[in-house]
Design a protein around this motif. Sequence first.
Motif: not given
Length: 629
Positions: A22-32
């Motif tokens: 979930i953290s990786a997904q959140t980080t990816t979405a925020h970076v995107r």
Amino acid sequence: MATAGLTAGLLALAGLALWSSISAQTTTAHVRELNETSERWSRVLEHINIADNALRDLQLKRTEQTIEPLRNSIGAARGELEWLRVNGDVSDVAVATRLLPLYDTTTDTLRKVLAGEDPAQADQAGFAHSSLRRQISSTIGAKRLDTTDYLRAADEKNSSLRFAQIVAFVLDAFLVGLFGMVLLGHRRKILRQAAKNEHEAHHDALTGLANRTLLARRMEQAVTKAHKKHEPLALLIVDLDRFKEVNDSLGHHVGDLLLRQVANRLSWAVRDTDLVARLGGDEFAVLLPGVGSADNARMVADKILTALAMPVTLEGLELEIAGSVGVALCPTDSLDGHELLRHADIAMYAAKRDKSGVAVYDARLHERGASQLTAVTELRHAIDRGELFLHYQPKALADTGAVCGVEALARWQHPTRGLVRPDEFIPVAEENGLIEPLTRYVIDAALRQCRVWSDAGWEVPVSVNVGAACLLHTEFPGDVADLIKRHGLPARLLTLEITESAIISDPDRAVEVLRGLTELGVRLSIDDFGTGYSSISYLRSMRVHEMKLDRSFVTHMCTDAGDSAIVHALVALARNFGLQAVAEGVEDQDTWTALAEAGCDVVQGYFLSEPLPAEEVVAWLGDRAAAHA
């Protein structure tokens, strides 16, 4: 605990993995999102740079080639700024909101420059482009810093998660190892329990020998092998003699100790390839594969009896035991294991009955055993159905000839065999546990007949023989009391005749039972005196009323000086103990006279009268009274 710990560890590891995902997904979405806003600002900056470059080209030379690029770039960045104002984060919205009016003003200025209305406004538009470029570049730089800081923080967070995952993995690996150890421990425990259960299922708990189940399995294998390879095998059944007396006299604990000793001796007496099993109680079996012949099997049986004959010391008591062995051979006697066991059992009972120690099976023993089993069943039914009846043999005073009572003697009228003699069915009753109900049956019938005679005006005391087993049960006096009460007779009219062997088997209990009978008022007589072992020592401790001389001494006392001396000694012994001396087996007048001269009190025998049916006794008494008068 291992299961619970492993479950918790796996759940923790799964939770950490899910958290990391979930953290990786959140980080990816925020970076995107950061990348997209940065891209939008970059495109805004690019459009402004294009417009500024086109404006400079127009200022240098106003041609159709320089006008077209400027016309295309006017207002190109407004869409990006509007998206940033609507969809960007707080800082993006603030900057886009602030820059849009300036950009719109610059756009209007460029349109005027393009229309040629005021060429001087080109410098103003250039200044506006510079201002926009600086602010957008600053925003882009801030965005990049935000992205870098966010990625650094996300990396630190992910590093913590990875460390937690490593810790959870190591812990789970430890728990998996612990769980495996627990499982292996339980598996070993289950295997040990299974082996224990297997052993208990095939071995006797008391002696550790094989039980009936294992014997049957081994015997089936041995019979098959003997049949294929023509190697005879033997099955021995060993039964202890008088083991019940040990249990009753010394207790079951001593009996168990004795059985363990017997098991050890049986194991010592045979080969390692032989199988010793306990069938139950005091009965054992020995399987002898490859025995060779009946003589070899008998030799092993003799060796077993020799081993058993050695004295045994248990809790300070020295006991002597003996046994009886039955032998059956395969394939001579049978090719079936169950039938072989039955044949060996029949042979063992034959050895016990004949007191021969060892008996080898043959078909005649089978027929005799079958007839005995039939006799046991028929006798039990005869007792239940009242097929037994009594004859009564009178007794008279030796000096006057006056009748002083009768002895009740059981008879069996068999439906098909006719009249069965007592010496045929009494041993059957004694050997098969029927002597107690038979004794109660005879006492009941004798007292009933005594009641009939009493009602007819004849007071006739009656004597009844008591089975040895009755003296081993303390409730026997109560049973006798119930029968006397039922028939409403004085207890003195009943005399119970007991044998010496009945006393010797368990003296303490026998004395207790006899004391209870004496307290009822019943008379007691020692039957067949002189044929036992140590009755004299019991005469001092028991309240016996009469001593009955065995017929083996009485019958030939007039012709055999030894028998005469024994009779005189026994009569004197009875007088010294204050007992009434009763002689049975009186067959002639000379014997009667000799007994009277010796001081004997009562005589009984065919010279006085043979046993009579109940309905003939009253007539005989009348005739006797008239003759005596």
